[in-house]
Write a protein that holds these residues in place. Sequence first.
Motif, PDB file in Angstrom:
ATOM      1  N   UNK A 190       7.935   7.598   2.690  1.00  0.00           N
ATOM      2  CA  UNK A 190       9.266   7.097   2.325  1.00  0.00           C
ATOM      3  C   UNK A 190       9.984   6.489   3.520  1.00  0.00           C
ATOM      4  N   UNK A 191       9.882   7.138   4.681  1.00  0.00           N
ATOM      5  CA  UNK A 191      10.548   6.623   5.871  1.00  0.00           C
ATOM      6  C   UNK A 191       9.934   5.307   6.334  1.00  0.00           C
ATOM      7  N   UNK A 192       8.600   5.203   6.235  1.00  0.00           N
ATOM      8  CA  UNK A 192       7.947   3.973   6.664  1.00  0.00           C
ATOM      9  C   UNK A 192       8.264   2.825   5.706  1.00  0.00           C
ATOM     10  N   UNK A 193       8.368   3.123   4.412  1.00  0.00           N
ATOM     11  CA  UNK A 193       8.798   2.106   3.441  1.00  0.00           C
ATOM     12  C   UNK A 193      10.182   1.589   3.813  1.00  0.00           C
ATOM     13  N   UNK A 194      11.104   2.512   4.102  1.00  0.00           N
ATOM     14  CA  UNK A 194      12.466   2.112   4.449  1.00  0.00           C
ATOM     15  C   UNK A 194      12.489   1.266   5.709  1.00  0.00           C
ATOM     16  N   UNK A 195      11.676   1.630   6.670  1.00  0.00           N
ATOM     17  CA  UNK A 195      11.645   0.915   7.938  1.00  0.00           C
ATOM     18  C   UNK A 195      11.114  -0.506   7.764  1.00  0.00           C
TER      19      UNK A 195
ATOM     20  N   UNK B 174       1.815   7.303  -6.492  1.00  0.00           N
ATOM     21  CA  UNK B 174       0.771   8.263  -6.872  1.00  0.00           C
ATOM     22  C   UNK B 174       0.996   9.641  -6.263  1.00  0.00           C
ATOM     23  N   UNK B 175       2.176   9.856  -5.681  1.00  0.00           N
ATOM     24  CA  UNK B 175       2.565  11.193  -5.258  1.00  0.00           C
ATOM     25  C   UNK B 175       2.325  11.555  -3.815  1.00  0.00           C
TER      26      UNK B 175
ATOM     27  N   UNK C  68      -4.579  -0.879   2.971  1.00  0.00           N
ATOM     28  CA  UNK C  68      -4.045  -2.216   3.251  1.00  0.00           C
ATOM     29  C   UNK C  68      -5.138  -3.219   3.613  1.00  0.00           C
ATOM     30  N   UNK C  69      -6.365  -2.729   3.818  1.00  0.00           N
ATOM     31  CA  UNK C  69      -7.466  -3.625   4.125  1.00  0.00           C
ATOM     32  C   UNK C  69      -7.519  -4.098   5.561  1.00  0.00           C
TER      33      UNK C  69
ATOM     34  N   UNK D 170       0.823  -1.205   0.000  1.00  0.00           N
ATOM     35  CA  UNK D 170       0.000   0.000   0.000  1.00  0.00           C
ATOM     36  C   UNK D 170       0.858   1.257   0.000  1.00  0.00           C
ATOM     37  N   UNK D 171       1.951   1.246   0.747  1.00  0.00           N
ATOM     38  CA  UNK D 171       2.847   2.411   0.809  1.00  0.00           C
ATOM     39  C   UNK D 171       3.506   2.673  -0.536  1.00  0.00           C
ATOM     40  N   UNK D 172       3.938   1.618  -1.208  1.00  0.00           N
ATOM     41  CA  UNK D 172       4.545   1.795  -2.535  1.00  0.00           C
ATOM     42  C   UNK D 172       3.525   2.388  -3.511  1.00  0.00           C
TER      43      UNK D 172
END
Length: 251
Positions: free
Chosen positions: A83-88, A42-43, A56-57, A35-37
């Motif tokens: 971006x930070x949560x994706x990295x984490x 989408x900006x 994420x449901x 979901x984060x990606x």
Amino acid sequence: MSQQRNGQAAGVSDGAVFPDLPEATVARLPEYLRALHNLAETGFDTVSSEGLAAAAGVNSAKLRKDLSHLGSYGTRGVGYDVALLIAQIEHVLGLTQRRAVALVGVGNLGHALAGYAGFSSRGFRIAALFDADPGRIGERINGLVVHDIARLPEVVAAEAISIAVIATPAHAAQSVADRLVAAGVTSILNFAPCVLSVPDGVDVRKVDLAIELQILSFHEHRKSALTTLPSPTGDGSMKIRPTLDGEALAT
């Protein structure tokens, strides 16, 4: 609570203590990551817990609890930095490197998996293909040559493979699992419709499409039964209707 420490997502430093996560949380992290990606593409730079939960449901309370295990609490009035949560999450899932994967069994399902482009964007690469069928050995699929299963130990070692996918018929799956474990593979995704016996320290995830369809069939059966429960007739009596177990119910 801030999500950033010296330019890194909270808990993503090399010296961070690896979080001891509940299995249910681990199972949901890939959904949050997907979901984060999608949000990033989408900006979106930030997202609220409600927005991420909907994407994420899951419910937002469960999401906040899951992310709190990672040390992420978002920022009041702003939400989570995407971006930070994706990295984490990628750090916790071990996706900061593209992991090499072996695929054993290149029949119809295995052939489709070998050609699936989505693995690379999720942190994986199919590094080696294997089969026992002489007619398959030497075949080229998506740029990879199918190896004889007898070459498994040397190829696994050369490619530093620790994860494998089994897409063989059920009768061959246990033998393949034994070969993989002996070669040093410690994580297996099993598409064969059977239960594998593996030593402690080897993780197995099972994907059985027939079981998933059978579960969906149950829900269809239940929905059908619920629409045929007893209903009042014009004279105050009840019609005879089938119930979930197939027996008639009348009043």
